[in-house]
Design an enzyme around this catalytic site. Structure first.
Site: not given
Ligand code: NAD
Length: 322
Positions: A125-127, A149-150, A13, A153
């Site tokens: 996510t693909d998971e 986790y998956a 993000g 999601k």
């Molecule tokens: P991350 O863990 O780095 O960041 C998650 C953010 O969400 C953090 O800033 C945290 O403070 C915030 N957060 C958590 N709970 C919260 C709540 N209840 N209210 C408000 N904020 C909250 O995650 P990321 O790796 O940046 O992933 C972002 C999104 O992309 C997620 O939804 C994840 O499932 C998805 N995703 C990630 C990947 C990957 O490879 N990292 C792959 C596929 C999908």
């Protein structure tokens, strides 16, 4: 144009918001961005250009209905990244994953319904598809998540889909493969290995390292999300792949080379419970409908990422446990 982005103090993000505020998305050069983030252990204000004139930061939980009612009005779109995101943490602590990923998404959808938000992009996510030995998942593949986790999601995807069908909310879902890039918390594989190796510490490789992941540069992922926000169809799901399938062993090999280390630094540790063997996405839909194509090759991207961690110990050292 005002956009609310949840979870943007985290890895993906924050990349999306920095790129938007830098004028990286055509048509959104003047967009005002509100970031809503709870600042869990994964949220880091150093990831955001706090003080930027078009950025408002709100610290809060997506489950806080009163806070959402205060802050959502006036935003045209929500891009929803907030989640508990680390599979390993979900094995002993599934409750927080269900709370944030499922109930949190439902709370945000409810708030969106009651406000004038026009479009809701749900980042998934693909998971959610499980594990696949051969071939690649299309968007209509059954959901067979294996980790808490998956599963959480997948639950969030289903509730998002239900709000689109039941209430006619314009929800668009993206499902991407494993991201890599700068500003990723050192608990995840690539930054964990890089920061360990740069600190002269060994790296833990699960099992025999034959698990296959498809790697996607965070910048390509965020561009895909923006394409879905601007050109995607309401109610649709879009897979976003990186196109580079690698075993964890091959990724380890490359990181060892880039950090001037060798296999003596690798410790084979007991495999993760229920470790999915292979993920692979068919992302023909977003390529043909929206003209998506990854710009980063893994080779260029991974060099860039290792160089960033080498140059920015001030960012990651406070996040590393002894
Ligand atoms: P991350 O863990 O780095 O960041 C998650 C953010 O969400 C953090 O800033 C945290 O403070 C915030 N957060 C958590 N709970 C919260 C709540 N209840 N209210 C408000 N904020 C909250 O995650 P990321 O790796 O940046 O992933 C972002 C999104 O992309 C997620 O939804 C994840 O499932 C998805 N995703 C990630 C990947 C990957 O490879 N990292 C792959 C596929 C999908």
């Amino acid at each position: 144009m005002k956009i609310l982005v949840t979870g943007a103090a985290g890895f993906i993000g924050s990349h999306y918001v920095r790129t938007m505020l830098d004028g990286g998305y055509p048509g959104y050069e003047d967009a005002e961005v509100t970031v809503l983030d709870k600042l869990t252990y994964a949220g880091n204000l150093n990831n955001l250009p706090i003080g930027h004139p078009r950025l408002t930061f709100v610290e809060g939980d997506i489950l806080d209905a009163a806070l959402l009612a205060d802050h959502l009005p006036g935003h045209e779109a929500i891009v929803h990244f907030a989640a508990e995101s680390h599979v390993d943490r979900s094995l002993p602590g599934a409750a927080e994953f269900v709370r944030t990923n499922v109930l949190g998404t439902q709370s945000l959808l409810d708030a969106a319904l009651r406000s004038d938000v026009q479009t809701f992009v749900h980042v998934s996510t693909d998971e959610v598809y499980g594990s696949i030995e051969e071939g690649a998942w299309t968007e209509d593949w059954p959901l067979q998540p294996n980790s808490p986790y998956a599963a959480a999601k997948a639950g969030s995807d289903l509730i998002a889909r239900a709000y689109a069908r039941t209430h006619g909310l314009d929800v668009r879902i993206t499902r991407c493969s494993n991201n890599y890039g700068t500003h990723q918390h050192p608990e995840k594989l690539i930054p964990l290995f890089v920061t360990n190796l740069l600190s002269g510490k060994p790296v833990p490789l699960y099992g025999d390292g034959r698990n296959v992941r498809e790697w996607l540069h965070v910048d390509d992922h965020c561009r895909a999300i923006q394409l879905v926000l601007t050109g995607g169809r309401p109610g649709e799901i879009y897979n976003v792949g990186g196109g580079t399938e690698l075993t964890n062993r091959v990724v380890t090999e490359r990181l060892l080379e880039l950090c001037d280390a060798d296999w003596s630094m690798v410790r084979h540790v007991e495999d993760r419970k229920g470790h999915d063997l292979r993920y692979a996405l068919d992302d023909t839909k977003i390529r043909t409908e929206l003209g998506y194509e990854p710009r980063w090759t893994f080779e260029t991207g991974i060099r860039d990422v290792v160089a960033w961690y080498r140059d920015n110990p001030v960012w990651w050292k406070p996040l590393v446990t002894a």
